[in-house]
Motif scaffolding. Structure first.
Motif, PDB file in Angstrom:
ATOM      1  N   ARG A   1      62.950  36.696 195.987  1.00  0.00           N
ATOM      2  CA  ARG A   1      63.607  35.443 195.624  1.00  0.00           C
ATOM      3  C   ARG A   1      62.552  34.379 195.343  1.00  0.00           C
ATOM      4  O   ARG A   1      61.606  34.213 196.126  1.00  0.00           O
ATOM      5  CB  ARG A   1      64.532  34.976 196.749  1.00  0.00           C
ATOM      6  CG  ARG A   1      65.207  33.632 196.464  1.00  0.00           C
ATOM      7  CD  ARG A   1      66.126  33.202 197.580  1.00  0.00           C
ATOM      8  NE  ARG A   1      67.395  33.900 197.581  1.00  0.00           N
ATOM      9  CZ  ARG A   1      68.473  33.540 196.884  1.00  0.00           C
ATOM     10  NH1 ARG A   1      68.417  32.466 196.080  1.00  0.00           N
ATOM     11  NH2 ARG A   1      69.589  34.224 196.953  1.00  0.00           N
TER      12      ARG A   1
ATOM     13  N   ALA B   1      62.338  28.421 188.964  1.00  0.00           N
ATOM     14  CA  ALA B   1      61.785  27.253 189.663  1.00  0.00           C
ATOM     15  C   ALA B   1      62.270  25.960 189.023  1.00  0.00           C
ATOM     16  O   ALA B   1      62.622  24.997 189.723  1.00  0.00           O
ATOM     17  CB  ALA B   1      60.264  27.316 189.663  1.00  0.00           C
TER      18      ALA B   1
ATOM     19  N   ARG C   1      74.547  31.052 194.477  1.00  0.00           N
ATOM     20  CA  ARG C   1      73.143  31.163 194.888  1.00  0.00           C
ATOM     21  C   ARG C   1      72.426  32.333 194.183  1.00  0.00           C
ATOM     22  O   ARG C   1      71.653  33.075 194.773  1.00  0.00           O
ATOM     23  CB  ARG C   1      73.004  31.323 196.408  1.00  0.00           C
ATOM     24  CG  ARG C   1      73.424  30.103 197.200  1.00  0.00           C
ATOM     25  CD  ARG C   1      72.942  30.164 198.641  1.00  0.00           C
ATOM     26  NE  ARG C   1      71.503  29.978 198.716  1.00  0.00           N
ATOM     27  CZ  ARG C   1      70.666  30.887 199.185  1.00  0.00           C
ATOM     28  NH1 ARG C   1      71.100  32.083 199.578  1.00  0.00           N
ATOM     29  NH2 ARG C   1      69.369  30.639 199.235  1.00  0.00           N
TER      30      ARG C   1
ATOM     31  N   ASP D   1      59.131  35.044 197.331  1.00  0.00           N
ATOM     32  CA  ASP D   1      59.309  35.760 198.593  1.00  0.00           C
ATOM     33  C   ASP D   1      59.723  37.185 198.246  1.00  0.00           C
ATOM     34  O   ASP D   1      60.837  37.411 197.770  1.00  0.00           O
ATOM     35  CB  ASP D   1      60.381  35.057 199.429  1.00  0.00           C
ATOM     36  CG  ASP D   1      60.595  35.721 200.786  1.00  0.00           C
ATOM     37  OD1 ASP D   1      59.771  36.563 201.170  1.00  0.00           O
ATOM     38  OD2 ASP D   1      61.604  35.400 201.451  1.00  0.00           O
TER      39      ASP D   1
ATOM     40  N   PRO E   1      56.686  26.859 192.652  1.00  0.00           N
ATOM     41  CA  PRO E   1      57.382  28.102 192.994  1.00  0.00           C
ATOM     42  C   PRO E   1      56.554  29.026 193.873  1.00  0.00           C
ATOM     43  O   PRO E   1      55.331  29.104 193.762  1.00  0.00           O
ATOM     44  CB  PRO E   1      57.619  28.741 191.629  1.00  0.00           C
ATOM     45  CG  PRO E   1      56.502  28.237 190.770  1.00  0.00           C
ATOM     46  CD  PRO E   1      56.229  26.838 191.256  1.00  0.00           C
ATOM     47  N   GLN E   2      57.268  29.725 194.724  1.00  0.00           N
ATOM     48  CA  GLN E   2      56.713  30.842 195.477  1.00  0.00           C
ATOM     49  C   GLN E   2      57.692  32.000 195.367  1.00  0.00           C
ATOM     50  O   GLN E   2      58.912  31.789 195.284  1.00  0.00           O
ATOM     51  CB  GLN E   2      56.499  30.480 196.948  1.00  0.00           C
ATOM     52  CG  GLN E   2      55.423  29.429 197.190  1.00  0.00           C
ATOM     53  CD  GLN E   2      55.168  29.225 198.667  1.00  0.00           C
ATOM     54  OE1 GLN E   2      56.093  29.065 199.453  1.00  0.00           O
ATOM     55  NE2 GLN E   2      53.909  29.239 199.055  1.00  0.00           N
TER      56      GLN E   2
ATOM     57  N   GLY F   1      67.028  32.369 191.187  1.00  0.00           N
ATOM     58  CA  GLY F   1      65.843  32.819 191.919  1.00  0.00           C
ATOM     59  C   GLY F   1      66.025  34.117 192.662  1.00  0.00           C
ATOM     60  O   GLY F   1      65.041  34.744 193.074  1.00  0.00           O
TER      61      GLY F   1
ATOM     62  N   VAL G   1      61.511  30.665 195.481  1.00  0.00           N
ATOM     63  CA  VAL G   1      61.841  29.463 196.245  1.00  0.00           C
ATOM     64  C   VAL G   1      60.810  28.390 195.911  1.00  0.00           C
ATOM     65  O   VAL G   1      59.792  28.667 195.262  1.00  0.00           O
ATOM     66  CB  VAL G   1      61.864  29.751 197.762  1.00  0.00           C
ATOM     67  CG1 VAL G   1      62.947  30.771 198.105  1.00  0.00           C
ATOM     68  CG2 VAL G   1      60.505  30.244 198.244  1.00  0.00           C
ATOM     69  N   LEU G   2      61.064  27.172 196.340  1.00  0.00           N
ATOM     70  CA  LEU G   2      60.147  26.071 196.099  1.00  0.00           C
ATOM     71  C   LEU G   2      59.429  25.686 197.382  1.00  0.00           C
ATOM     72  O   LEU G   2      60.029  25.676 198.470  1.00  0.00           O
ATOM     73  CB  LEU G   2      60.907  24.856 195.565  1.00  0.00           C
ATOM     74  CG  LEU G   2      61.689  25.044 194.261  1.00  0.00           C
ATOM     75  CD1 LEU G   2      62.403  23.751 193.898  1.00  0.00           C
ATOM     76  CD2 LEU G   2      60.770  25.494 193.132  1.00  0.00           C
ATOM     77  N   ASP G   3      58.141  25.350 197.260  1.00  0.00           N
ATOM     78  CA  ASP G   3      57.424  24.819 198.410  1.00  0.00           C
ATOM     79  C   ASP G   3      57.657  23.308 198.508  1.00  0.00           C
ATOM     80  O   ASP G   3      58.456  22.731 197.761  1.00  0.00           O
ATOM     81  CB  ASP G   3      55.937  25.168 198.348  1.00  0.00           C
ATOM     82  CG  ASP G   3      55.200  24.496 197.192  1.00  0.00           C
ATOM     83  OD1 ASP G   3      55.760  23.567 196.566  1.00  0.00           O
ATOM     84  OD2 ASP G   3      54.054  24.897 196.919  1.00  0.00           O
TER      85      ASP G   3
ATOM     86  N   LEU H   1      65.815  25.364 189.963  1.00  0.00           N
ATOM     87  CA  LEU H   1      65.912  24.917 191.351  1.00  0.00           C
ATOM     88  C   LEU H   1      65.482  23.460 191.503  1.00  0.00           C
ATOM     89  O   LEU H   1      66.134  22.680 192.210  1.00  0.00           O
ATOM     90  CB  LEU H   1      65.061  25.824 192.242  1.00  0.00           C
ATOM     91  CG  LEU H   1      65.563  27.268 192.423  1.00  0.00           C
ATOM     92  CD1 LEU H   1      64.512  28.117 193.110  1.00  0.00           C
ATOM     93  CD2 LEU H   1      66.872  27.296 193.211  1.00  0.00           C
TER      94      LEU H   1
END
Length: 537
Positions: A393, A282, A294, A405, A402-403, A297, A395-397, A285
């Protein structure tokens, strides 16, 4: 009411922070100004990776600053109460979940990280896992022989040894079931010294017996001049021309809100990220760190855990005694290519058990009233070793938080179904009155044949099947070149030469074993290499 004996014990770590280390600790919850600080090395995170790294680099004569998102809590704060422990010591008050709410995730958020709240289980990286890393991920130097000295040193440093005491009733049931099925159980190694066998390890150790980073490496680093910033969120790395130039952070309130009115700017020769396998990706990112393929994450792995609850005729009292002292790895490497799993038992305390237990209303009350008689087996599913097992993975909200998935695939559910069958066999083998797979559509079965028929018929699906995890790995994986991962095998970022990652996010797969000792051993090796590169003894 008399004061419990453990509350009458001295708190040497708390006393040191109030005394000799007072000027070397800043609590962000009380910060009332902007700050600019400098050091040789800034370390983000104080858990297994960050604590191990801080000790080695500080002992090498390097000036070190540690950042921790959580607060500083020491043994006198550990009251063995769930209502106090989860908000104070865990990410999102122990309520962290994957993006689709399909998996509950337990992660520490306090000085010492998850080492303060884990159940002390310490298992070396399985040889088959290392073999897979060498063959599939190019980590040719990661052999059992090469890592053995690092594990040995961590085991000595942290008092990691086979649990010498008889297992509590809960672990004994797992052991006895294994024997009845002609399986050889394994005694777990634990990082404890003078353990009182209380059984509340997940709420912080009030006797300082658990050899977490809070009572071992962080004090050693502080004694060598390290500085600690608690309640501090690492916001982003500033970087240019292949180097990190600074880290921008914000203080946090004791309740967890970021205080953006104040900024802390940290400058260093080298930066180490050790915020865990969700926190580290996070931060990368949020920082727009170079990521040409890529990988940041990606391939973040859990050990997805499914549970089976047996009602025993006699009390089990799974809330008391060493939480984990026995495991079974007979099913970890199936020859048919299906997802393997390791079998353990968890401690059972009422608040967390009530959340995990399926059903609601009268049925939920019925199960909770029987809690003292539960024998709950858990299966840790080994993700990341198959083309249908690619993890999730980070990801950012919209707020930069961080979240994870993390899709639960048919391949995972196939492994989970096999695990439910195996756990039921183990539970009936020791005289279970009923067996209940933890699933919203399941009912308790008194006969083994009915249990197996039900397990075959259950629709295993997200949010119908209860899935939890306390192990997060990957997301900034090691690889010999940038096409394969985020960092080199020495932990240094492929594109940012003065940035390293020293935590579970460097692992290219899950482990098939509790990750604490793996992270200790690997980050000890990386820290030694870093100390040598930075030019100190």
């Amino acid at each position: 009411m008399s004061t419990p004996l453990h509350n009458q014990l001295p708190d040497p770590i708390g006393d040191a922070f109030a005394g000799k280390w007072r000027d070397h600790h800043i609590d962000g919850a009380a910060l009332d100004r902007d700050l600019t600080l400098e050091a040789d090395v800034v370390i983000v995170g104080t858990g297994a990776g960050g604590g191990t790294t801080a000790e080695r680099l500080a002992q090498a004569g390097l000036s070190v600053i540690l950042l921790e998102e959580g607060g500083l809590k020491t043994s006198r704060d550990f009251q063995l109460e769930e209502r106090l422990s989860y908000p104070a010591l865990y990410q999102e008050s122990a309520g962290r979940k994957t993006m689709d709410h399909g998996v509950g995730i337990l992660q520490g958020r306090t000085v010492g990280g998850s080492t303060v709240v884990n159940w002390t289980t310490s298992i070396r990286t399985p040889d088959n896992t290392l073999k897979h890393w060498r063959e599939q991920h190019g980590l040719g130097a990661f052999t059992p022989e090469a890592l053995a000295p690092w594990f040995e040193r961590r085991e000595e440093r942290l008092s990691i040894a086979s649990w010498p005491t008889q297992p509590n009733r809960h672990n004994a049931l797992l052991r006895d079931g294994a024997y009845k099925l002609a399986i050889e159980p394994v005694t777990i190694h634990r990082n404890v010294k003078g353990c009182w066998n209380l059984g509340y390890c997940g709420m912080g150790c009030p006797t300082n017996a658990k050899q977490s980073m809070l009572v071992t490496t962080i004090p050693a680093a502080m004694d060598h001049g390290a500085r600690l910033l608690s309640h501090m969120r690492a916001e982003r790395l500033e970087h240019a021309n292949g180097r990190v130039t600074a880290l921008l952070a914000h203080p946090i309130t004791a309740q967890g809100q970021v205080r953006r009115e104040y900024a802390v700017r940290l400058q260093a020769k080298h930066f180490v990220l050790a915020g865990g396998a969700i926190g580290t990706p996070a931060l990368l990112l949020r920082s727009n760190a170079p990521d040409p393929y890529r990988h940041t994450g990606a391939r973040t792995f859990l050990h997805p855990v499914v549970l089976s609850a047996a009602l025993m005729p006699e009390p089990v009292e799974a809330f008391t005694g060493a939480p984990q002292s026995i495991y079974i790895d007979e099913y970890l490497w199936p020859k048919d290519g299906s997802m393997g799993f390791k079998l353990e038992v968890p401690p059972i305390h009422p608040l967390i058990a009530s959340v995990v237990m399926s059903d609601f209303g009268a049925a939920h009350r019925h199960y909770m009233r029987q809690m003292n008689h539960w024998y709950v087996a858990i299966a840790l599913l080994r993700d990341g070793f198959h083309e249908q097992s690619q993890g999730g993975r980070v990801v950012l909200d919209g707020h930069g938080d961080p979240q994870l998935d993390y899709p639960l695939t048919d391949y995972i559910w196939d492994g989970a179904r096999k695990a439910f069958h195996t756990m039921a066999d183990l539970q009936y083998a020791v005289g279970a009155k009923t067996v209940l797979p933890i699933h919203l559509d399941a009912t308790a079965s008194t006969r083994a044949s009915d249990a197996h028929a039900q397990i075959d018929a259950l629709k295993l699906a997200t949010r119908r099947t209860k899935v939890v995890s306390a192990h997060v790995m990957g997301g900034a994986a090691m690889a010999p070149d940038e096409k394969g991962g985020v960092v080199r095998p020495d932990g240094v970022h492929h594109q940012l030469e003065n940035l390293s990652v020293h935590d579970g996010s460097v692992l290219p797969t899950s482990l098939g074993a509790n990750p604490q000792l793996t992270i200790y051993g690997i980050t000890a090796m990386l820290s030694e290499q870093l100390a040598q590169r930075l030019g100190r003894a």
